[in-house]
Design a protein around this motif. Structure first.
Motif, PDB file in Angstrom:
ATOM      1  N   GLU A  22      -2.221 -65.604  77.353  1.00 53.55           N
ATOM      2  CA  GLU A  22      -2.355 -66.288  76.136  1.00 53.55           C
ATOM      3  C   GLU A  22      -1.042 -67.110  75.833  1.00 53.55           C
ATOM      4  OE1 GLU A  22      -3.568 -63.265  73.324  1.00 53.55           O
ATOM      5  OE2 GLU A  22      -5.802 -63.339  74.454  1.00 53.55           O
ATOM      6  N   GLY A  23      -0.450 -67.597  76.896  1.00 48.50           N
ATOM      7  CA  GLY A  23       0.528 -68.495  76.701  1.00 48.50           C
ATOM      8  C   GLY A  23       1.994 -68.324  77.426  1.00 48.50           C
ATOM      9  N   GLN A  24       2.127 -67.309  78.044  1.00 45.91           N
ATOM     10  CA  GLN A  24       3.263 -67.082  78.972  1.00 45.91           C
ATOM     11  C   GLN A  24       3.340 -68.208  79.826  1.00 45.91           C
ATOM     12  OE1 GLN A  24       6.074 -66.072  78.309  1.00 45.91           O
ATOM     13  NE2 GLN A  24       5.746 -64.593  76.465  1.00 45.91           N
ATOM     14  N   ALA A  25       4.541 -68.972  80.449  1.00 48.83           N
ATOM     15  CA  ALA A  25       4.394 -69.600  81.574  1.00 48.83           C
ATOM     16  C   ALA A  25       5.258 -69.342  82.682  1.00 48.83           C
ATOM     17  CB  ALA A  25       5.028 -71.225  80.856  1.00 48.83           C
ATOM     18  N   LEU A  26       4.814 -69.516  84.002  1.00 45.88           N
ATOM     19  CA  LEU A  26       5.768 -69.128  85.042  1.00 45.88           C
ATOM     20  C   LEU A  26       5.892 -70.499  85.973  1.00 45.88           C
ATOM     21  CD1 LEU A  26       7.180 -66.996  86.698  1.00 45.88           C
ATOM     22  CD2 LEU A  26       4.858 -66.804  88.190  1.00 45.88           C
ATOM     23  N   GLY A  27       7.030 -71.213  85.693  1.00 44.68           N
ATOM     24  CA  GLY A  27       7.338 -72.371  86.373  1.00 44.68           C
ATOM     25  C   GLY A  27       8.560 -72.169  87.469  1.00 44.68           C
ATOM     26  N   PRO A  28       8.981 -73.381  87.790  1.00 44.27           N
ATOM     27  CA  PRO A  28       9.823 -73.473  88.893  1.00 44.27           C
ATOM     28  C   PRO A  28      11.157 -72.547  88.948  1.00 44.27           C
ATOM     29  CG  PRO A  28       9.343 -75.640  88.443  1.00 44.27           C
ATOM     30  CD  PRO A  28       8.565 -74.744  87.397  1.00 44.27           C
ATOM     31  N   GLY A  29      11.755 -72.661  87.502  1.00 43.03           N
ATOM     32  CA  GLY A  29      12.977 -71.887  87.280  1.00 43.03           C
ATOM     33  C   GLY A  29      12.686 -70.377  87.274  1.00 43.03           C
ATOM     34  N   LYS A  30      11.761 -69.648  86.770  1.00 43.88           N
ATOM     35  CA  LYS A  30      11.374 -68.348  87.089  1.00 43.88           C
ATOM     36  C   LYS A  30      11.238 -68.043  88.474  1.00 43.88           C
ATOM     37  CE  LYS A  30       9.926 -67.484  82.125  1.00 43.88           C
ATOM     38  NZ  LYS A  30       8.865 -67.771  81.418  1.00 43.88           N
ATOM     39  N   ASP A  32      12.319 -69.613  91.155  1.00 46.29           N
ATOM     40  CA  ASP A  32      13.421 -69.820  91.880  1.00 46.29           C
ATOM     41  C   ASP A  32      14.134 -68.513  91.606  1.00 46.29           C
ATOM     42  OD1 ASP A  32      12.616 -72.009  93.085  1.00 46.29           O
ATOM     43  OD2 ASP A  32      13.864 -73.240  91.637  1.00 46.29           O
ATOM     44  N   LEU A  33      14.439 -67.945  90.238  1.00 44.38           N
ATOM     45  CA  LEU A  33      15.009 -66.972  90.110  1.00 44.38           C
ATOM     46  C   LEU A  33      14.612 -65.564  90.601  1.00 44.38           C
ATOM     47  CD1 LEU A  33      17.149 -65.485  88.321  1.00 44.38           C
ATOM     48  CD2 LEU A  33      15.663 -65.228  86.274  1.00 44.38           C
ATOM     49  N   LEU A  34      13.428 -65.398  90.799  1.00 46.19           N
ATOM     50  CA  LEU A  34      12.567 -64.183  91.623  1.00 46.19           C
ATOM     51  C   LEU A  34      13.229 -64.378  92.943  1.00 46.19           C
ATOM     52  CD1 LEU A  34       8.989 -63.969  90.249  1.00 46.19           C
ATOM     53  CD2 LEU A  34      11.129 -62.492  89.702  1.00 46.19           C
ATOM     54  N   GLU A  35      13.305 -65.454  93.601  1.00 44.82           N
ATOM     55  CA  GLU A  35      13.606 -65.840  94.902  1.00 44.82           C
ATOM     56  C   GLU A  35      15.071 -65.435  95.394  1.00 44.82           C
ATOM     57  OE1 GLU A  35      11.134 -68.777  97.221  1.00 44.82           O
ATOM     58  OE2 GLU A  35      13.347 -69.653  97.076  1.00 44.82           O
ATOM     59  N   GLN A  36      15.753 -66.040  94.274  1.00 44.17           N
ATOM     60  CA  GLN A  36      17.363 -65.586  94.475  1.00 44.17           C
ATOM     61  C   GLN A  36      17.644 -64.121  94.227  1.00 44.17           C
ATOM     62  OE1 GLN A  36      19.905 -67.633  95.376  1.00 44.17           O
ATOM     63  NE2 GLN A  36      18.341 -69.339  95.757  1.00 44.17           N
ATOM     64  N   GLY A  47      21.480 -65.403  89.064  1.00 44.52           N
ATOM     65  CA  GLY A  47      21.672 -66.229  87.682  1.00 44.52           C
ATOM     66  C   GLY A  47      22.957 -67.370  88.210  1.00 44.52           C
ATOM     67  N   ARG A  48      23.972 -66.728  88.643  1.00 41.23           N
ATOM     68  CA  ARG A  48      25.134 -67.569  89.029  1.00 41.23           C
ATOM     69  C   ARG A  48      24.564 -68.430  90.136  1.00 41.23           C
ATOM     70  NH1 ARG A  48      28.161 -62.689  88.990  1.00 41.23           N
ATOM     71  NH2 ARG A  48      27.675 -62.408  91.041  1.00 41.23           N
ATOM     72  N   ALA A  49      23.983 -67.944  91.151  1.00 40.57           N
ATOM     73  CA  ALA A  49      23.643 -69.076  92.334  1.00 40.57           C
ATOM     74  C   ALA A  49      22.787 -70.195  91.631  1.00 40.57           C
ATOM     75  CB  ALA A  49      22.845 -68.292  93.104  1.00 40.57           C
ATOM     76  N   ARG A  92       6.770 -59.352  94.108  1.00 38.36           N
ATOM     77  CA  ARG A  92       6.606 -60.140  95.369  1.00 38.36           C
ATOM     78  C   ARG A  92       5.370 -60.683  95.409  1.00 38.36           C
ATOM     79  NH1 ARG A  92      10.167 -59.563  99.087  1.00 38.36           N
ATOM     80  NH2 ARG A  92      11.059 -57.705  98.024  1.00 38.36           N
ATOM     81  N   ILE A  93       4.182 -60.035  94.863  1.00 39.21           N
ATOM     82  CA  ILE A  93       2.830 -60.707  95.089  1.00 39.21           C
ATOM     83  C   ILE A  93       2.957 -61.876  94.071  1.00 39.21           C
ATOM     84  CG2 ILE A  93       0.457 -60.457  94.466  1.00 39.21           C
ATOM     85  CD1 ILE A  93       0.630 -57.320  94.956  1.00 39.21           C
ATOM     86  N   VAL A  94       3.642 -61.832  93.059  1.00 41.16           N
ATOM     87  CA  VAL A  94       3.629 -63.008  92.095  1.00 41.16           C
ATOM     88  C   VAL A  94       4.378 -64.348  92.609  1.00 41.16           C
ATOM     89  CG1 VAL A  94       4.497 -63.842  89.876  1.00 41.16           C
ATOM     90  CG2 VAL A  94       3.116 -61.628  89.868  1.00 41.16           C
ATOM     91  N   LEU A  95       5.347 -63.946  93.322  1.00 45.55           N
ATOM     92  CA  LEU A  95       6.253 -65.106  93.919  1.00 45.55           C
ATOM     93  C   LEU A  95       5.403 -65.709  95.009  1.00 45.55           C
ATOM     94  CD1 LEU A  95       8.846 -66.490  94.133  1.00 45.55           C
ATOM     95  CD2 LEU A  95       9.810 -64.740  95.520  1.00 45.55           C
ATOM     96  N   GLU A  96       4.878 -64.830  95.848  1.00 49.46           N
ATOM     97  CA  GLU A  96       3.966 -65.309  96.942  1.00 49.46           C
ATOM     98  C   GLU A  96       2.960 -66.141  96.553  1.00 49.46           C
ATOM     99  OE1 GLU A  96       4.683 -61.605 100.111  1.00 49.46           O
ATOM    100  OE2 GLU A  96       2.792 -62.117  99.282  1.00 49.46           O
ATOM    101  N   CYS A  97       2.195 -65.780  95.671  1.00 52.85           N
ATOM    102  CA  CYS A  97       1.024 -66.670  95.084  1.00 52.85           C
ATOM    103  C   CYS A  97       1.639 -67.802  94.399  1.00 52.85           C
ATOM    104  CB  CYS A  97       0.444 -65.739  93.942  1.00 52.85           C
ATOM    105  SG  CYS A  97      -0.705 -64.403  94.218  1.00 52.85           S
TER     106      CYS A  97
END
Lengths: 126, 126
Positions: A22-30, A32-36, A47-49, A92-97
């Protein structure tokens, strides 16, 4: 695989954002944060990176952890700078998707990128 | 074509944004504005239909018109509320490309939407 673009003014790139439930967004910033976090094992370091404050990075992790049924990031919140963090199986699944959607979407859009790029202005150096 | 979603808390939607040349973006807001201008023949009416001020709608049109080599919207800027507006050939192609990219990207992402949806929490009513 692609030859260097002869004219950077005539590029078209795709950014995606997933709108979840119902409205949460997952975009490039989040994403990239998961990846870092996965790469660096720490929310603070991730966060620093990304040039992001510790508070901001934590707040994004907290939002992501409550968006899904299970947390995406698991952390041992030790003293300042001490706590490690890692992606959970769900994380991991969310980032891969997310990355796969990015790739497949861009691939699906490829022919239209060419049409749009041809409508962009050339630069003087183009 | 799809059965009504039995649980709106477990939906995944894709929003796209095109990054053009050296940084101009074309996202859902501008695409919808082009579509409304096409439907209503007026920038002011299109803005109103989107709950957007006249000034904001004009400013978005001006940005779009200078992003591409040719304008996307042609207007006869008459007295207050008088001027009509319509999409140019370029405007029509850009809007068509945007909508086609949306469709193709969502189609390409479909399998991953299912994976992500299954990771979202169920609501109490779900």
């Amino acid at each position: 695989m692609l030859a260097p673009n002869p004219n950077p003014a005539r590029t078209v790139r795709l950014r995606i954002r997933l709108v979840l439930g119902e409205g949460q967004a997952l975009g490039p910033g989040k994403a990239d944060l998961l990846e870092q976090i996965d790469a660096l094992g720490s929310i603070a370091a991730a966060g620093r990176a990304m040039g992001m404050s510790y508070k901001r990075a934590w707040s994004l992790v907290e939002v992501m952890n409550t968006t899904f049924a299970a947390p995406l990031v698991e952390s041992s919140r030790g003293g300042a700078g001490r706590g490690g963090a890692r992606l959970t199986g769900t994380g991991r699944i969310v980032l891969e998707c997310y990355r796969r959607i990015e790739d497949r979407a861009a691939e699906a859009a490829y022919a239209d990128f060419d049409i749009l790029a041809a409508l962009l202005p050339e630069t003087e150096n183009g």
